[in-house]
Design a protein around this motif. Structure first.
Motif, mmCIF file in Angstrom:
data_model
loop_
_atom_site.group_PDB
_atom_site.id
_atom_site.type_symbol
_atom_site.label_atom_id
_atom_site.label_comp_id
_atom_site.label_asym_id
_atom_site.label_seq_id
_atom_site.Cartn_x
_atom_site.Cartn_y
_atom_site.Cartn_z
ATOM 1 N N VAL A 157 1.368 -1.304 -18.438
ATOM 2 C CA VAL A 157 -0.057 -1.623 -18.505
ATOM 3 C C VAL A 157 -0.829 -0.385 -18.930
ATOM 4 O O VAL A 157 -0.348 0.753 -18.781
ATOM 5 C CB VAL A 157 -0.587 -2.128 -17.148
ATOM 6 C CG1 VAL A 157 0.096 -3.425 -16.746
ATOM 7 C CG2 VAL A 157 -0.398 -1.076 -16.056
ATOM 8 N N GLN A 158 -2.044 -0.593 -19.432
ATOM 9 C CA GLN A 158 -2.871 0.528 -19.856
ATOM 10 C C GLN A 158 -4.344 0.150 -19.840
ATOM 11 O O GLN A 158 -4.698 -1.017 -19.631
ATOM 12 C CB GLN A 158 -2.484 0.989 -21.255
ATOM 13 C CG GLN A 158 -2.707 -0.033 -22.343
ATOM 14 C CD GLN A 158 -2.237 0.443 -23.702
ATOM 15 O OE1 GLN A 158 -1.584 1.477 -23.817
ATOM 16 N NE2 GLN A 158 -2.553 -0.303 -24.738
ATOM 17 N N LYS A 159 -5.198 1.153 -20.072
ATOM 18 C CA LYS A 159 -6.643 0.966 -20.091
ATOM 19 C C LYS A 159 -7.021 -0.216 -20.976
ATOM 20 O O LYS A 159 -6.523 -0.356 -22.089
ATOM 21 C CB LYS A 159 -7.319 2.233 -20.606
ATOM 22 C CG LYS A 159 -8.828 2.143 -20.710
ATOM 23 C CD LYS A 159 -9.411 3.427 -21.267
ATOM 24 C CE LYS A 159 -10.932 3.325 -21.447
ATOM 25 N NZ LYS A 159 -11.510 4.581 -21.978
ATOM 26 N N GLY A 160 -7.925 -1.062 -20.477
ATOM 27 C CA GLY A 160 -8.381 -2.223 -21.220
ATOM 28 C C GLY A 160 -7.667 -3.508 -20.857
ATOM 29 O O GLY A 160 -8.170 -4.597 -21.149
ATOM 30 N N ASP A 161 -6.487 -3.405 -20.232
ATOM 31 C CA ASP A 161 -5.748 -4.599 -19.819
ATOM 32 C C ASP A 161 -6.446 -5.266 -18.629
ATOM 33 O O ASP A 161 -7.124 -4.611 -17.831
ATOM 34 C CB ASP A 161 -4.319 -4.253 -19.408
ATOM 35 C CG ASP A 161 -3.437 -3.893 -20.592
ATOM 36 O OD1 ASP A 161 -3.855 -4.085 -21.737
ATOM 37 O OD2 ASP A 161 -2.311 -3.407 -20.349
ATOM 38 N N TYR A 162 -6.211 -6.569 -18.507
ATOM 39 C CA TYR A 162 -6.677 -7.331 -17.355
ATOM 40 C C TYR A 162 -5.466 -7.982 -16.692
ATOM 41 O O TYR A 162 -4.574 -8.499 -17.377
ATOM 42 C CB TYR A 162 -7.667 -8.416 -17.778
ATOM 43 C CG TYR A 162 -8.056 -9.349 -16.652
ATOM 44 C CD1 TYR A 162 -9.050 -9.001 -15.748
ATOM 45 C CD2 TYR A 162 -7.408 -10.573 -16.479
ATOM 46 C CE1 TYR A 162 -9.401 -9.855 -14.703
ATOM 47 C CE2 TYR A 162 -7.753 -11.425 -15.437
ATOM 48 C CZ TYR A 162 -8.740 -11.055 -14.547
ATOM 49 O OH TYR A 162 -9.079 -11.884 -13.517
ATOM 50 N N ILE A 163 -5.436 -7.944 -15.345
ATOM 51 C CA ILE A 163 -4.325 -8.524 -14.590
ATOM 52 C C ILE A 163 -4.863 -9.521 -13.582
ATOM 53 O O ILE A 163 -5.807 -9.223 -12.832
ATOM 54 C CB ILE A 163 -3.523 -7.443 -13.840
ATOM 55 C CG1 ILE A 163 -3.013 -6.370 -14.795
ATOM 56 C CG2 ILE A 163 -2.336 -8.075 -13.110
ATOM 57 C CD1 ILE A 163 -2.367 -5.182 -14.081
ATOM 58 N N PHE A 164 -4.284 -10.705 -13.552
ATOM 59 C CA PHE A 164 -4.517 -11.656 -12.463
ATOM 60 C C PHE A 164 -3.286 -11.653 -11.571
ATOM 61 O O PHE A 164 -2.157 -11.749 -12.049
ATOM 62 C CB PHE A 164 -4.748 -13.071 -12.998
ATOM 63 C CG PHE A 164 -4.594 -14.141 -11.943
ATOM 64 C CD1 PHE A 164 -5.501 -14.223 -10.897
ATOM 65 C CD2 PHE A 164 -3.533 -15.029 -11.979
ATOM 66 C CE1 PHE A 164 -5.355 -15.192 -9.903
ATOM 67 C CE2 PHE A 164 -3.378 -16.001 -10.999
ATOM 68 C CZ PHE A 164 -4.291 -16.086 -9.957
ATOM 69 N N MET A 165 -3.509 -11.524 -10.256
ATOM 70 C CA MET A 165 -2.428 -11.572 -9.275
ATOM 71 C C MET A 165 -2.723 -12.690 -8.293
ATOM 72 O O MET A 165 -3.709 -12.632 -7.556
ATOM 73 C CB MET A 165 -2.305 -10.226 -8.554
ATOM 74 C CG MET A 165 -1.777 -9.111 -9.433
ATOM 75 S SD MET A 165 -1.954 -7.459 -8.705
ATOM 76 C CE MET A 165 -3.479 -6.904 -9.475
ATOM 77 N N GLY A 166 -1.905 -13.722 -8.292
ATOM 78 C CA GLY A 166 -2.109 -14.863 -7.420
ATOM 79 C C GLY A 166 -1.651 -14.590 -5.996
ATOM 80 O O GLY A 166 -1.018 -13.572 -5.694
ATOM 81 N N ALA A 167 -1.966 -15.511 -5.095
ATOM 82 C CA ALA A 167 -1.542 -15.385 -3.702
ATOM 83 C C ALA A 167 -0.028 -15.284 -3.621
ATOM 84 O O ALA A 167 0.693 -16.027 -4.290
ATOM 85 C CB ALA A 167 -2.026 -16.591 -2.909
ATOM 86 N N TYR A 168 0.442 -14.339 -2.825
ATOM 87 C CA TYR A 168 1.853 -14.097 -2.547
ATOM 88 C C TYR A 168 2.641 -13.579 -3.741
ATOM 89 O O TYR A 168 3.874 -13.480 -3.675
ATOM 90 C CB TYR A 168 2.527 -15.354 -1.976
ATOM 91 C CG TYR A 168 1.904 -15.815 -0.689
ATOM 92 C CD1 TYR A 168 2.061 -15.084 0.486
ATOM 93 C CD2 TYR A 168 1.119 -16.959 -0.646
ATOM 94 C CE1 TYR A 168 1.467 -15.487 1.659
ATOM 95 C CE2 TYR A 168 0.518 -17.383 0.525
ATOM 96 C CZ TYR A 168 0.699 -16.633 1.684
ATOM 97 O OH TYR A 168 0.096 -17.035 2.855
ATOM 98 N N SER A 169 1.978 -13.244 -4.831
ATOM 99 C CA SER A 169 2.670 -12.606 -5.943
ATOM 100 C C SER A 169 2.936 -11.148 -5.576
ATOM 101 O O SER A 169 2.010 -10.404 -5.241
ATOM 102 C CB SER A 169 1.823 -12.681 -7.216
ATOM 103 O OG SER A 169 2.492 -12.082 -8.303
ATOM 104 N N LEU A 170 4.196 -10.723 -5.608
ATOM 105 C CA LEU A 170 4.545 -9.346 -5.281
ATOM 106 C C LEU A 170 3.808 -8.404 -6.229
ATOM 107 O O LEU A 170 3.634 -8.708 -7.413
ATOM 108 C CB LEU A 170 6.053 -9.125 -5.401
ATOM 109 C CG LEU A 170 6.922 -9.609 -4.227
ATOM 110 C CD1 LEU A 170 6.939 -11.122 -4.126
ATOM 111 C CD2 LEU A 170 8.348 -9.083 -4.392
ATOM 112 N N GLN A 171 3.378 -7.262 -5.711
ATOM 113 C CA GLN A 171 2.577 -6.358 -6.542
ATOM 114 C C GLN A 171 2.642 -4.918 -6.053
ATOM 115 O O GLN A 171 2.647 -4.639 -4.850
ATOM 116 C CB GLN A 171 1.128 -6.830 -6.579
ATOM 117 C CG GLN A 171 0.513 -7.016 -5.203
ATOM 118 C CD GLN A 171 -0.732 -7.862 -5.246
ATOM 119 O OE1 GLN A 171 -1.845 -7.346 -5.191
ATOM 120 N NE2 GLN A 171 -0.562 -9.172 -5.341
ATOM 121 N N ALA A 172 2.726 -4.016 -7.014
ATOM 122 C CA ALA A 172 2.682 -2.575 -6.781
ATOM 123 C C ALA A 172 2.680 -1.904 -8.139
ATOM 124 O O ALA A 172 3.011 -2.529 -9.151
ATOM 125 C CB ALA A 172 3.877 -2.098 -5.955
#
Length: 262
Positions: A223-238
């Motif tokens: 990922v980099q500057k300008g990107d957009y991320i959607f993280m849904g419920a219970y989606s693993l993330q770090a």
């Protein structure tokens, strides 16, 4: 219909994209390929709709380029709907139903509770980029959220979970009146989350600077500057920050202070 990056005609490269769509789970949306959407009441504005319920989100996010003389004089917001505006770059005159006109610059933001609208106008000679958010407010007996106007550059950051090379800024009060908050997380190059998170909260995140690798449901994604991320419920993330010259920093929303519904 033009593209968000104003790229038109044939590309000199292969037709390819870094975008990833896993509805209800997570999404990565880079600037390339985003189209402009017509949204009523946004005059002389180039709008791009990001997360919606069609993607699996319980909120709606937008990127909005407000051209010179661009404005919304009819108001952003509605009964039962809370809204948020963040100035990614530029200047803007902003008011709400319960505040006087204020001049916001880069890092400035406004939260308006359900039933209170945000109005804005770009009186400068340069375009201003905004991040916009709306969500149906989850009522709680005795809770009464209120309008908040500020600038992230005037707020104090804190070490995130004891890690000095990861800094967190809270944009809204951590009070039960609010059923959501906005934060900015900044990771120095080489810094990371302390563990891979799994939780019921959803996020919509706009990357403000830097580069990194993001774990989205155990898929490691650059990922980099300008990107957009959607993280849904219970989606693993770090994530961990890569790059050399600037931190990986992003603005993100989080639902909070409410019990789960049956």
């Amino acid at each position: 219909m033009g593209y968000k990056t104003n790229q038109i005609g044939y590309t000199k490269e292969l037709l390819s994209s870094r975008a990833i769509m896993k509805r209800g789970n997570y999404a990565l949306i880079p600037p390339d390929g985003l189209v402009k959407n017509v949204v009523p009441n946004f005059e002389n504005c180039e709008m791009t709709i990001l997360s919606t319920k069609k993607l699996g989100a319980s909120f709606v996010d937008y990127i909005c380029k407000v051209l010179p003389n661009g404005k919304n004089v009819k108001g952003f917001g509605d009964e039962g709907i809370e809204v948020f505006l963040y100035v990614v770059k530029g200047k803007l005159s902003v008011k709400t139903d319960d505040t006087e006109t204020k001049e916001l610059s880069t890092g400035g933001y406004v939260y308006a509770p359900a039933g209170v609208k945000i109005y804005f106008e770009n009186t400068s000679e340069e375009a201003t980029e905004l991040f916009l958010y709306k969500k149906r407010y989850q009522e709680l007996e005795g809770a009464k959220p209120y309008t908040v106007i500020g600038n992230v550059n005037e707020l104090k950051s804190q070490a995130y979970e004891g890690m000095e090379d990861v800094q967190l800024v809270d944009l809204l009060p951590a009070e039960i009146d609010f059923d959501m908050n906005f934060h900015i997380l900044s990771f120095a190059p080489g810094a990371s989350h302390g563990y891979i998170e799994t939780h019921v909260q959803e996020h919509g995140a706009l990357l403000l600077s830097g580069q990194g690798m993001y774990n989205l449901d155990n898929d490691w994604v650059p990922v980099q500057k300008g990107d957009y991320i959607f993280m849904g419920a219970y989606s693993l993330q770090a994530c961990y920050a890569t790059g050399r010259d600037e931190p990986l920093s992003y603005l993100y929303s989080k639902d909070c202070h409410r019990d789960a519904e049956i």
